[in-house]
Design a protein around this motif. Sequence first.
Motif, PDB file in Angstrom:
ATOM      1  N   TYR A  35       0.835  -1.184   0.000  1.00  0.00           N
ATOM      2  CA  TYR A  35       0.000   0.000   0.000  1.00  0.00           C
ATOM      3  C   TYR A  35       0.883   1.252   0.000  1.00  0.00           C
ATOM      4  O   TYR A  35       2.013   1.229   0.471  1.00  0.00           O
ATOM      5  CB  TYR A  35      -0.870   0.070   1.272  1.00  0.00           C
ATOM      6  N   PRO A  43      -4.424   4.329   3.527  1.00  0.00           N
ATOM      7  CA  PRO A  43      -3.603   3.561   2.577  1.00  0.00           C
ATOM      8  C   PRO A  43      -4.365   3.260   1.295  1.00  0.00           C
ATOM      9  O   PRO A  43      -5.580   3.078   1.313  1.00  0.00           O
ATOM     10  CB  PRO A  43      -3.315   2.259   3.351  1.00  0.00           C
ATOM     11  N   ARG A  48      -1.401  -6.717  -4.926  1.00  0.00           N
ATOM     12  CA  ARG A  48      -1.676  -7.841  -4.012  1.00  0.00           C
ATOM     13  C   ARG A  48      -1.155  -9.126  -4.632  1.00  0.00           C
ATOM     14  O   ARG A  48      -1.365  -9.387  -5.824  1.00  0.00           O
ATOM     15  CB  ARG A  48      -3.170  -7.963  -3.748  1.00  0.00           C
ATOM     16  N   ARG A  97      -5.264 -16.538   3.921  1.00  0.00           N
ATOM     17  CA  ARG A  97      -6.652 -16.670   3.512  1.00  0.00           C
ATOM     18  C   ARG A  97      -6.863 -17.968   2.754  1.00  0.00           C
ATOM     19  O   ARG A  97      -6.087 -18.328   1.884  1.00  0.00           O
ATOM     20  CB  ARG A  97      -7.063 -15.486   2.658  1.00  0.00           C
ATOM     21  N   TRP A 101     -12.310 -13.909   3.860  1.00  0.00           N
ATOM     22  CA  TRP A 101     -11.382 -12.838   4.189  1.00  0.00           C
ATOM     23  C   TRP A 101     -10.407 -13.250   5.270  1.00  0.00           C
ATOM     24  O   TRP A 101     -10.764 -13.939   6.207  1.00  0.00           O
ATOM     25  CB  TRP A 101     -12.178 -11.624   4.671  1.00  0.00           C
TER      26      TRP A 101
ATOM     27  N   GLN B  33     -14.206  -2.678   8.019  1.00  0.00           N
ATOM     28  CA  GLN B  33     -13.254  -2.843   9.101  1.00  0.00           C
ATOM     29  C   GLN B  33     -12.852  -1.482   9.657  1.00  0.00           C
ATOM     30  O   GLN B  33     -12.832  -0.487   8.930  1.00  0.00           O
ATOM     31  CB  GLN B  33     -12.012  -3.586   8.599  1.00  0.00           C
ATOM     32  N   GLU B  92     -14.572  -3.674   2.289  1.00  0.00           N
ATOM     33  CA  GLU B  92     -14.182  -4.743   1.383  1.00  0.00           C
ATOM     34  C   GLU B  92     -15.147  -4.753   0.211  1.00  0.00           C
ATOM     35  O   GLU B  92     -16.360  -4.718   0.401  1.00  0.00           O
ATOM     36  CB  GLU B  92     -14.217  -6.091   2.084  1.00  0.00           C
ATOM     37  N   SER B  98     -12.173  -4.876  -6.107  1.00  0.00           N
ATOM     38  CA  SER B  98     -12.487  -6.272  -6.327  1.00  0.00           C
ATOM     39  C   SER B  98     -13.086  -6.841  -5.055  1.00  0.00           C
ATOM     40  O   SER B  98     -13.068  -6.204  -3.996  1.00  0.00           O
ATOM     41  CB  SER B  98     -11.234  -7.044  -6.714  1.00  0.00           C
ATOM     42  N   ARG B 100     -12.100  -8.810  -2.950  1.00  0.00           N
ATOM     43  CA  ARG B 100     -11.217  -8.991  -1.811  1.00  0.00           C
ATOM     44  C   ARG B 100     -10.312  -7.781  -1.601  1.00  0.00           C
ATOM     45  O   ARG B 100      -9.283  -7.891  -0.977  1.00  0.00           O
ATOM     46  CB  ARG B 100     -10.384 -10.255  -2.002  1.00  0.00           C
ATOM     47  N   GLN B 101     -10.690  -6.645  -2.130  1.00  0.00           N
ATOM     48  CA  GLN B 101      -9.865  -5.456  -2.005  1.00  0.00           C
ATOM     49  C   GLN B 101     -10.413  -4.547  -0.928  1.00  0.00           C
ATOM     50  O   GLN B 101     -11.622  -4.338  -0.824  1.00  0.00           O
ATOM     51  CB  GLN B 101      -9.827  -4.698  -3.329  1.00  0.00           C
ATOM     52  N   LEU B 102      -9.521  -4.023  -0.084  1.00  0.00           N
ATOM     53  CA  LEU B 102      -9.905  -3.055   0.936  1.00  0.00           C
ATOM     54  C   LEU B 102      -9.759  -1.647   0.385  1.00  0.00           C
ATOM     55  O   LEU B 102      -8.728  -1.313  -0.196  1.00  0.00           O
ATOM     56  CB  LEU B 102      -9.012  -3.186   2.169  1.00  0.00           C
ATOM     57  N   PHE B 104      -9.738   2.125   1.834  1.00  0.00           N
ATOM     58  CA  PHE B 104      -9.646   2.852   3.089  1.00  0.00           C
ATOM     59  C   PHE B 104     -10.240   4.241   2.985  1.00  0.00           C
ATOM     60  O   PHE B 104     -10.192   4.892   1.938  1.00  0.00           O
ATOM     61  CB  PHE B 104      -8.176   2.981   3.511  1.00  0.00           C
TER      62      PHE B 104
END
Lengths: 115, 114
Positions: A35, A43, A48, A97, A101, B33, B92, B98, B100-102, B104
């Motif tokens: 990030y 971030p 990934r 994972r 998640w 989250q 998420e 996507s 599974r992408q966070l 922020f």
Amino acid sequence: EAGVVQSPRYKIIEKKQPVAFWCNPISGHNTLYWYRQNLGQGPELLIRYENEEAVDDSQLPKDRFSAERLKGVDSTLKIQPAELGDSAVYLCASSFRQAGWGTQYFGPGTRLTVL
Amino acid sequence: TQLLEQSPQFLSIQEGENLTVYCNSSSVFSSLQWYRQEPGEGPVLLVTVVTGGEVKKLKRLTFQFGDARKDSSLHITAAQPGDTGLYLCAGEGGASGSARQLTFGSGTQLTVLP
């Protein structure tokens, strides 16, 4: 158990110079993230990895940024050449994972200053 | 572009006061989250909320996920100086991420004065 390790913690370079960051994830974690966090912001994902495969690199500026994760463990992120706007904190995170998640654990980051 | 808007951006309060931080989006997230980040460190996960309307408590911290899974709030009761830090929400999935992408938010910098 050791957390995510990053080095160096700080780096100051002049523009147009190359720079590399290193990340050692938590042992056994199959997913690794890089990030970028600009001052006063959250971030933003650059790339990934699932094991050694880059599965999401849509936000990585590929003209100057590159990353690799050899053997699905450690990873390096490189910038060449660096620009003034690249000054930021570069965070590495890892997770384990299977389905669904996995909690991401972040390293302390590398603070890059480009002069 | 941040899809998650956090407010307030900065908050300075006295020890013992209560506070609420908000995280809003036009996107629906499969989970949300909350993290706390201290200077020179990476973010540390506090909680994950998954179900619309879900409420989770962590000692003096109460987290709520909106019914439509587009927004969330963090309420701290009787804040202490040790609560000082940057609070980040992260969703998420969402419109530009996507599954599974966070993504922020921009964060809320909380300072609790003794």
